[in-house]
Scaffold this motif. Structure first.
Motif, PDB file in Angstrom:
ATOM      1  N   THR A 198       2.941   7.105  -5.772  1.00 60.77           N
ATOM      2  CA  THR A 198       1.880   7.554  -6.676  1.00 60.77           C
ATOM      3  C   THR A 198       2.369   8.734  -7.511  1.00 60.77           C
ATOM      4  OG1 THR A 198       0.230   6.868  -5.056  1.00 60.77           O
ATOM      5  CG2 THR A 198      -0.524   8.314  -6.816  1.00 60.77           C
ATOM      6  N   TRP A 219      -4.862  -1.621 -10.284  1.00 61.19           N
ATOM      7  CA  TRP A 219      -3.603  -1.853  -9.584  1.00 61.19           C
ATOM      8  C   TRP A 219      -2.954  -3.095 -10.198  1.00 61.19           C
ATOM      9  CZ3 TRP A 219      -7.824  -0.560  -6.200  1.00 61.19           C
ATOM     10  CH2 TRP A 219      -7.646   0.609  -5.455  1.00 61.19           C
ATOM     11  N   GLN A 268       1.261  -4.250  -6.627  1.00 58.83           N
ATOM     12  CA  GLN A 268       0.867  -3.105  -5.790  1.00 58.83           C
ATOM     13  C   GLN A 268      -0.097  -3.507  -4.676  1.00 58.83           C
ATOM     14  OE1 GLN A 268      -0.400  -0.698  -9.111  1.00 58.83           O
ATOM     15  NE2 GLN A 268       1.529   0.443  -9.168  1.00 58.83           N
ATOM     16  N   ASN A 269      -0.458  -4.783  -4.598  1.00 56.92           N
ATOM     17  CA  ASN A 269      -1.237  -5.246  -3.439  1.00 56.92           C
ATOM     18  C   ASN A 269      -0.351  -5.185  -2.201  1.00 56.92           C
ATOM     19  OD1 ASN A 269      -3.289  -5.974  -5.199  1.00 56.92           O
ATOM     20  ND2 ASN A 269      -2.774  -8.155  -5.197  1.00 56.92           N
ATOM     21  N   TRP A 281      -3.361  -1.000  -0.813  1.00 55.92           N
ATOM     22  CA  TRP A 281      -2.515  -1.009  -2.017  1.00 55.92           C
ATOM     23  C   TRP A 281      -1.408   0.017  -1.837  1.00 55.92           C
ATOM     24  CZ3 TRP A 281      -7.708  -1.899  -2.040  1.00 55.92           C
ATOM     25  CH2 TRP A 281      -8.114  -3.123  -2.588  1.00 55.92           C
TER      26      TRP A 281
END
Lengths: 126, 153
Positions: A117, B73, B77-78, B92
């Motif tokens: 992230t 997403w 990204q799952n 995720w």
């Protein structure tokens, strides 16, 4: 079959800018080491000490993240964090939990997600 | 009472065995997290069925740095659902985030934008979360039994 819902979100908010490595480290560590004022004093002290050590390890990790950090690279950095955390966790009251392979794997995935992230945000900032 | 209550929508329970939702990494569907405004007029929880429930009430967040529909997403990204003991969890691989943002929110709806915006999760943030000209990230819990945002036990 039953569903089990969890709303244990954490929130990382940085007013006026982007998240720093230090902020990421604090937020990530808070999801790994809980500090509950209701704990017995010896455990509270141990948790505070452990969290500070974990934050230090994670700050170094988040400083290595950049916009091009891949999932593979983030996973490798996460593995290094886990290795560095082994000793402080091993000396804490939570040693047995940390040694459990499933828990260790999920801690690694949690750190990796936050690293990715941070990389995603760095990319957006470019 | 108006507001958000954390729930696995009842409609989703019926949709899962109909293969309406595909959480498989890379080849699965695209999911989004929309944020709810402070003091919503609608009630969101187990009876929520769709992202349109939120927009129909005018309860989606508005503000700088937030676009209608929320954070998307990618399918890559799952995290593919996986069994653990007698349970299964999924999530995720990155956390939803908003940059150069100014808004306040009290909850969210996660929905499947590849399947008519059907809701798959409603979350209560436990209070108002605000950001001012900055970065707002929702940190998802660990993807473990008892913690994961989505799980069947």
């Amino acid at each position: 079959m039953s569903d089990h819902l969890h709303s244990g979100f954490g929130f990382l908010v940085t007013h006026g800018g982007t998240h720093t490595a230090e902020a990421w480290a604090e937020a990530t560590a808070s999801g790994l080491v809980s500090i509950d004022p209701g704990m017995a004093s010896d455990r509270l002290l141990a948790a505070a000490k452990l969290r500070a050590t974990v934050v230090g390890i994670l700050v170094a990790a988040f400083r290595r993240v950049h916009s091009g950090t891949s999932a593979t690279e983030a996973s490798a950095v996460s593995d290094e964090c886990l290795a560095a955390m082994a000793e402080p966790f091993g000396a804490s009251p939570w040693a047995s939990s940390f040694e459990h392979p499933d828990i260790r794997r999920e801690i690694g995935a949690y750190i990796t997600r936050n690293l990715l992230t941070a990389a995603d945000l760095a990319l957006k900032a470019e | 009472m108006a507001g958000f209550t954390t729930a696995f929508p009842t409609s989703t329970k019926a949709e899962l065995p109909q293969a309406i939702h595909n959480f498989t990494a890379t080849t699965g569907h695209v999911f989004k997290m929309a944020l709810g405004k402070v003091t919503p007029t609608g009630t969101y929880g187990a009876a929520t069925t769709n992202y349109s429930n939120l927009t129909g009430n005018g309860d989606e967040v508005t503000g700088t740095g937030y676009s209608a529909g929320g954070f998307a997403w990618t399918a890559a990204q799952n995290i593919t659902p996986a069994a653990s003991g007698t349970s299964a969890t999924w999530s995720w691989s990155v956390n939803p985030s908003w940059t150069t943002a100014t808004f306040s929110t009290v909850g969210c709806i996660i929905y499947n934008s590849s399947a008519g915006n059907a809701a798959v999760y409603v979350g209560d943030f436990g209070g108002t979360q605000s950001v001012s000209a900055g970065t707002f990230t929702v940190i998802l819990p660990a993807n473990t039994v008892g913690n994961a945002i989505l799980q069947l036990t």
